[in-house]
Design a protein around this motif. Structure first.
Motif, PDB file in Angstrom:
ATOM      1  N   MET A  46      66.643  26.429  52.110  1.00  0.00           N
ATOM      2  CA  MET A  46      67.232  27.341  51.131  1.00  0.00           C
ATOM      3  C   MET A  46      66.820  28.767  51.470  1.00  0.00           C
ATOM      4  N   LYS A  92      76.189  34.758  40.072  1.00  0.00           N
ATOM      5  CA  LYS A  92      76.970  33.837  39.250  1.00  0.00           C
ATOM      6  C   LYS A  92      76.537  34.057  37.811  1.00  0.00           C
ATOM      7  N   ASP A 111      66.875  33.398  37.705  1.00  0.00           N
ATOM      8  CA  ASP A 111      66.926  31.993  37.317  1.00  0.00           C
ATOM      9  C   ASP A 111      67.431  31.193  38.516  1.00  0.00           C
ATOM     10  N   GLY A 112      66.535  30.668  39.288  1.00  0.00           N
ATOM     11  CA  GLY A 112      66.851  29.991  40.532  1.00  0.00           C
ATOM     12  C   GLY A 112      65.773  30.337  41.541  1.00  0.00           C
ATOM     13  N   ALA A 113      65.971  29.945  42.764  1.00  0.00           N
ATOM     14  CA  ALA A 113      64.906  30.092  43.755  1.00  0.00           C
ATOM     15  C   ALA A 113      64.995  31.364  44.594  1.00  0.00           C
ATOM     16  N   THR A 114      66.186  31.897  44.818  1.00  0.00           N
ATOM     17  CA  THR A 114      66.334  33.051  45.693  1.00  0.00           C
ATOM     18  C   THR A 114      65.901  34.330  44.975  1.00  0.00           C
ATOM     19  N   ARG A 115      65.194  35.188  45.709  1.00  0.00           N
ATOM     20  CA  ARG A 115      64.709  36.451  45.164  1.00  0.00           C
ATOM     21  C   ARG A 115      65.276  37.611  45.975  1.00  0.00           C
ATOM     22  N   SER A 144      62.683  38.152  40.828  1.00  0.00           N
ATOM     23  CA  SER A 144      63.042  36.735  40.718  1.00  0.00           C
ATOM     24  C   SER A 144      64.106  36.559  39.647  1.00  0.00           C
TER      25      SER A 144
END
Length: 126
Positions: free
Chosen positions: A2, A77, A47-51, A45
């Motif tokens: 990811m 999104k 809501d999710g993993a990608t920053r 950061s």
């Protein structure tokens, strides 16, 4: 695998940090500084993993405002067509440039496109 983060060189680190935290519910870490290199950064950061890593260095100043090969835009999104419309109007009211009005694209996305404070393209995707 990811994507962990995407880095953006910025001119005004604090303004960009505020923008991504305010409008996209980002959460910032504390500023990292390397005084020897004249480097500062924040990780934002979501809501999710990608920053997103916002970076500033004193010797990086030139910005090219034309289409170039490489990163073209960031897409967030936002969850629905209604949210795309709502956020687009918030950005318009707050004085940000809308370069793509809300619409359904040929590949089926409902989106609008705005510019962040330093002219980076941001897609709002339903």
């Amino acid at each position: 695998m990811m994507i962990d983060h995407i880095a953006i060189w910025v001119e005004d680190l604090e303004k960009m940090r505020e923008f991504y935290c305010k409008y996209f519910d980002g959460v910032s870490n504390q500023k990292y500084e390397n005084k020897i290199k004249g480097f500062e950064s924040y990780f934002i950061s979501f809501d999710g993993a990608t920053r997103i890593e916002l970076m500033k260095r004193k010797d990086i100043e030139e910005r090219i405002y034309k289409e170039i090969l490489g990163l073209a835009h960031l897409a967030f999104k936002v969850g629905s067509k209604e949210k795309v419309n709502e956020l687009t109007e918030i950005f318009r009211k707050d004085g940000y440039k809308i370069i793509g009005e809300p619409r359904t694209t040929g590949d089926g996305y409902y989106e609008s496109v705005i510019l962040d404070p330093e002219g980076n393209r941001i897609e709002l995707v339903g």
